[in-house]
Each structure stands twice: as structure tokens, then as C-alpha cells.
Scaffold this motif. Structure first.
Motif, PDB file in Angstrom:
ATOM      1  N   LYS A  38      -4.066 -14.061  -9.583  1.00 47.47           N
ATOM      2  CA  LYS A  38      -4.912 -13.977  -8.393  1.00 47.47           C
ATOM      3  C   LYS A  38      -4.406 -12.878  -7.447  1.00 47.47           C
ATOM      4  CE  LYS A  38      -6.732 -16.740  -4.638  1.00 47.47           C
ATOM      5  NZ  LYS A  38      -6.692 -18.018  -3.934  1.00 47.47           N
ATOM      6  N   ASP A  39      -3.094 -12.727  -7.343  1.00 47.55           N
ATOM      7  CA  ASP A  39      -2.494 -11.726  -6.457  1.00 47.55           C
ATOM      8  C   ASP A  39      -2.401 -10.341  -7.086  1.00 47.55           C
ATOM      9  OD1 ASP A  39      -2.160 -13.672  -4.564  1.00 47.55           O
ATOM     10  OD2 ASP A  39      -0.062 -14.070  -5.063  1.00 47.55           O
ATOM     11  N   TYR A  40      -2.795 -10.199  -8.337  1.00 43.55           N
ATOM     12  CA  TYR A  40      -2.597  -8.956  -9.087  1.00 43.55           C
ATOM     13  C   TYR A  40      -3.154  -7.729  -8.357  1.00 43.55           C
ATOM     14  CZ  TYR A  40      -2.968  -5.575 -12.900  1.00 43.55           C
ATOM     15  OH  TYR A  40      -2.876  -4.453 -13.678  1.00 43.55           O
ATOM     16  N   ASN A  41      -4.356  -7.821  -7.830  1.00 43.66           N
ATOM     17  CA  ASN A  41      -4.976  -6.661  -7.168  1.00 43.66           C
ATOM     18  C   ASN A  41      -4.339  -6.333  -5.826  1.00 43.66           C
ATOM     19  OD1 ASN A  41      -6.860  -6.193  -9.223  1.00 43.66           O
ATOM     20  ND2 ASN A  41      -8.271  -7.697  -8.355  1.00 43.66           N
ATOM     21  N   ASP A  42      -3.675  -7.302  -5.212  1.00 44.96           N
ATOM     22  CA  ASP A  42      -3.116  -7.103  -3.873  1.00 44.96           C
ATOM     23  C   ASP A  42      -1.608  -6.862  -3.865  1.00 44.96           C
ATOM     24  OD1 ASP A  42      -5.628  -7.506  -2.748  1.00 44.96           O
ATOM     25  OD2 ASP A  42      -5.356  -9.675  -2.712  1.00 44.96           O
ATOM     26  N   ILE A  43      -0.987  -6.795  -5.014  1.00 44.40           N
ATOM     27  CA  ILE A  43       0.477  -6.644  -5.069  1.00 44.40           C
ATOM     28  C   ILE A  43       0.923  -5.364  -4.376  1.00 44.40           C
ATOM     29  CG2 ILE A  43       2.409  -6.191  -6.644  1.00 44.40           C
ATOM     30  CD1 ILE A  43       1.308  -8.388  -8.447  1.00 44.40           C
ATOM     31  N   ASP A  44       0.207  -4.272  -4.579  1.00 47.06           N
ATOM     32  CA  ASP A  44       0.593  -3.008  -3.926  1.00 47.06           C
ATOM     33  C   ASP A  44       0.544  -3.122  -2.408  1.00 47.06           C
ATOM     34  OD1 ASP A  44       1.040  -1.727  -6.353  1.00 47.06           O
ATOM     35  OD2 ASP A  44      -1.053  -1.089  -6.512  1.00 47.06           O
ATOM     36  N   LYS A  45      -0.430  -3.871  -1.885  1.00 52.25           N
ATOM     37  CA  LYS A  45      -0.516  -4.084  -0.438  1.00 52.25           C
ATOM     38  C   LYS A  45       0.677  -4.889   0.060  1.00 52.25           C
ATOM     39  CE  LYS A  45      -5.534  -4.229  -0.556  1.00 52.25           C
ATOM     40  NZ  LYS A  45      -6.696  -5.119  -0.438  1.00 52.25           N
ATOM     41  N   TYR A  46       1.060  -5.918  -0.702  1.00 50.91           N
ATOM     42  CA  TYR A  46       2.205  -6.738  -0.312  1.00 50.91           C
ATOM     43  C   TYR A  46       3.485  -5.913  -0.290  1.00 50.91           C
ATOM     44  CZ  TYR A  46      -0.886 -10.707  -1.404  1.00 50.91           C
ATOM     45  OH  TYR A  46      -1.917 -11.594  -1.451  1.00 50.91           O
ATOM     46  N   VAL A  47       3.667  -5.071  -1.307  1.00 48.24           N
ATOM     47  CA  VAL A  47       4.860  -4.222  -1.372  1.00 48.24           C
ATOM     48  C   VAL A  47       4.877  -3.251  -0.193  1.00 48.24           C
ATOM     49  CG1 VAL A  47       5.997  -2.396  -2.703  1.00 48.24           C
ATOM     50  CG2 VAL A  47       5.168  -4.443  -3.864  1.00 48.24           C
ATOM     51  N   ALA A  48       3.741  -2.643   0.103  1.00 47.49           N
ATOM     52  CA  ALA A  48       3.671  -1.693   1.230  1.00 47.49           C
ATOM     53  C   ALA A  48       3.976  -2.392   2.554  1.00 47.49           C
ATOM     54  CB  ALA A  48       2.293  -1.047   1.277  1.00 47.49           C
ATOM     55  N   LYS A  49       3.508  -3.611   2.705  1.00 49.74           N
ATOM     56  CA  LYS A  49       3.760  -4.359   3.946  1.00 49.74           C
ATOM     57  C   LYS A  49       5.253  -4.659   4.109  1.00 49.74           C
ATOM     58  CE  LYS A  49       2.399  -8.585   6.321  1.00 49.74           C
ATOM     59  NZ  LYS A  49       1.603  -9.818   6.235  1.00 49.74           N
ATOM     60  N   LYS A  66       6.919  -6.132  -8.150  1.00 48.09           N
ATOM     61  CA  LYS A  66       6.722  -5.020  -9.082  1.00 48.09           C
ATOM     62  C   LYS A  66       6.843  -5.484 -10.530  1.00 48.09           C
ATOM     63  CE  LYS A  66       8.139  -1.245  -6.046  1.00 48.09           C
ATOM     64  NZ  LYS A  66       9.151  -0.209  -5.778  1.00 48.09           N
ATOM     65  N   LEU A  67       7.805  -6.358 -10.814  1.00 45.34           N
ATOM     66  CA  LEU A  67       7.954  -6.881 -12.171  1.00 45.34           C
ATOM     67  C   LEU A  67       6.755  -7.736 -12.570  1.00 45.34           C
ATOM     68  CD1 LEU A  67      11.750  -7.829 -12.210  1.00 45.34           C
ATOM     69  CD2 LEU A  67      10.626  -5.960 -13.439  1.00 45.34           C
ATOM     70  N   LYS A  68       6.233  -8.502 -11.630  1.00 42.82           N
ATOM     71  CA  LYS A  68       5.057  -9.331 -11.893  1.00 42.82           C
ATOM     72  C   LYS A  68       3.862  -8.457 -12.250  1.00 42.82           C
ATOM     73  CE  LYS A  68       4.468 -12.633  -8.909  1.00 42.82           C
ATOM     74  NZ  LYS A  68       4.081 -13.418  -7.719  1.00 42.82           N
ATOM     75  N   THR A 107       0.147  -6.110 -16.267  1.00 42.12           N
ATOM     76  CA  THR A 107      -0.466  -4.880 -16.776  1.00 42.12           C
ATOM     77  C   THR A 107      -0.175  -4.702 -18.260  1.00 42.12           C
ATOM     78  OG1 THR A 107      -0.238  -3.862 -14.596  1.00 42.12           O
ATOM     79  CG2 THR A 107      -0.628  -2.384 -16.451  1.00 42.12           C
ATOM     80  N   GLU A 108       1.068  -4.911 -18.656  1.00 38.74           N
ATOM     81  CA  GLU A 108       1.433  -4.780 -20.067  1.00 38.74           C
ATOM     82  C   GLU A 108       0.682  -5.781 -20.933  1.00 38.74           C
ATOM     83  OE1 GLU A 108       5.660  -5.166 -20.292  1.00 38.74           O
ATOM     84  OE2 GLU A 108       6.029  -3.195 -19.402  1.00 38.74           O
ATOM     85  N   LEU A 109       0.594  -7.019 -20.483  1.00 37.79           N
ATOM     86  CA  LEU A 109      -0.105  -8.024 -21.266  1.00 37.79           C
ATOM     87  C   LEU A 109      -1.601  -7.722 -21.377  1.00 37.79           C
ATOM     88  CD1 LEU A 109       1.586 -11.374 -20.193  1.00 37.79           C
ATOM     89  CD2 LEU A 109       1.628 -10.304 -22.437  1.00 37.79           C
TER      90      LEU A 109
END
Length: 137
Positions: A14-25, A70-72, A77-79
Motif C-alpha cells: 500500500k505504501d509502495y507509491n509513497d515511499i519516495d515521499k516518506y524518504v524525502a520527508k 529503501k530496502l522495502k 520492485t524486484e519481485l
């Protein structure tokens, strides 16, 4: 698979699309930390921060939450790249999309996947098992 493991995988997807936003925050919070107003702000000092930039970058690189996010994202993505088209369609439609249009049975009934109901359930279960293994590492 245990319920908490299934829920963890669903949450990660569910969080896959927003991970980059979380990292930036989180990175922004590290770069620009909140500081209380100083009552002695008018006093000039000779404080020198030569290694401030290095410390900030080191903190970002070693931050536990950033690395886990990032690992998540990398694991998912790999799977998604490794799995077949049917599995990818099932996972993207049911778990990654913000507003899913179909249910698992709807995907089968509308012929969005080229397999039956039992095979679709098995594909999703196998994807979750592999994701669970990668999230444990």
C-alpha cells in the motif's frame, strides 16, 4: 502465513507509491531540524561547523527508517519484475492502486488475468510469501 505477516506485506504494498515521499520527508527533517528559539540569539559566537555537511550526509546514509524504506521498495520492485504478468496485474490492482477497480474475483471474471480463481489466489499467496522472506532480511 500468519496474519501479522500478511498485514505487513499488504502495508508495504500500500505504501509502495509513497515511499519516495516518506524518504524525502525524513531527509528534510534531518537537513533542517527544528530548533527552539534561542534567548541569547543576539550574542555573536565563533562556533564553526566544518563537518556539518558530512555529519548530515552520514546521518541520512545510516538512518534506520530511510534504509528500511529503501530496502522495502527495492524488494517489491524486484519481485514485480520477476513475477509473471498475471501476478503483477493482481498485485498492482488489489494492493498498490490507491482506488482499486476490481476484486480478485472481478479480475478473473472480467478476464484481466488469464487464470482461474484458485490459481489467482495461489499466485497472490506465493507473491506475499516471497515478499515476506525479503522483508525479513
Amino acid at each position: 502465513m500468519e496474519n501479522w505477516r500478511w498485514a505487513r506485506c499488504e502495508s508495504a504494498l500500500k505504501d509502495y507509491n509513497d515511499i519516495d515521499k516518506y524518504v524525502a520527508k525524513i531527509e528534510k527533517q534531518i537537513r533542517v531540524p527544528h530548533k527552539e528559539s534561542d534567548i541569547n540569539a543576539d550574542i555573536k559566537g565563533t562556533r564553526v561547523d566544518n563537518d556539518l555537511m558530512f555529519d548530515t550526509m552520514w546521518t541520512i546514509e545510516t538512518h534506520k527508517a530511510i534504509n528500511q524504506l529503501k530496502l522495502k521498495k527495492q524488494a517489491i520492485t524486484e519481485l514485480l519484475e520477476e513475477c509473471g504478468d498475471d501476478t503483477e496485474t493482481i498485485i498492482r490492482e488489489l494492493h498498490i492502486k490507491k482506488f482499486p477497480k476490481y476484486t480478485l474475483y472481478g479480475l478473473v471474471d472480467q478476464r484481466k488475468v488469464s487464470c482461474g480463481r484458485n490459481k489467482a489466489i495461489e499466485l497472490r499467496k506465493r507473491f506475499f510469501q516471497e515478499l515476506d522472506k525479503k522483508l525479513d532480511n
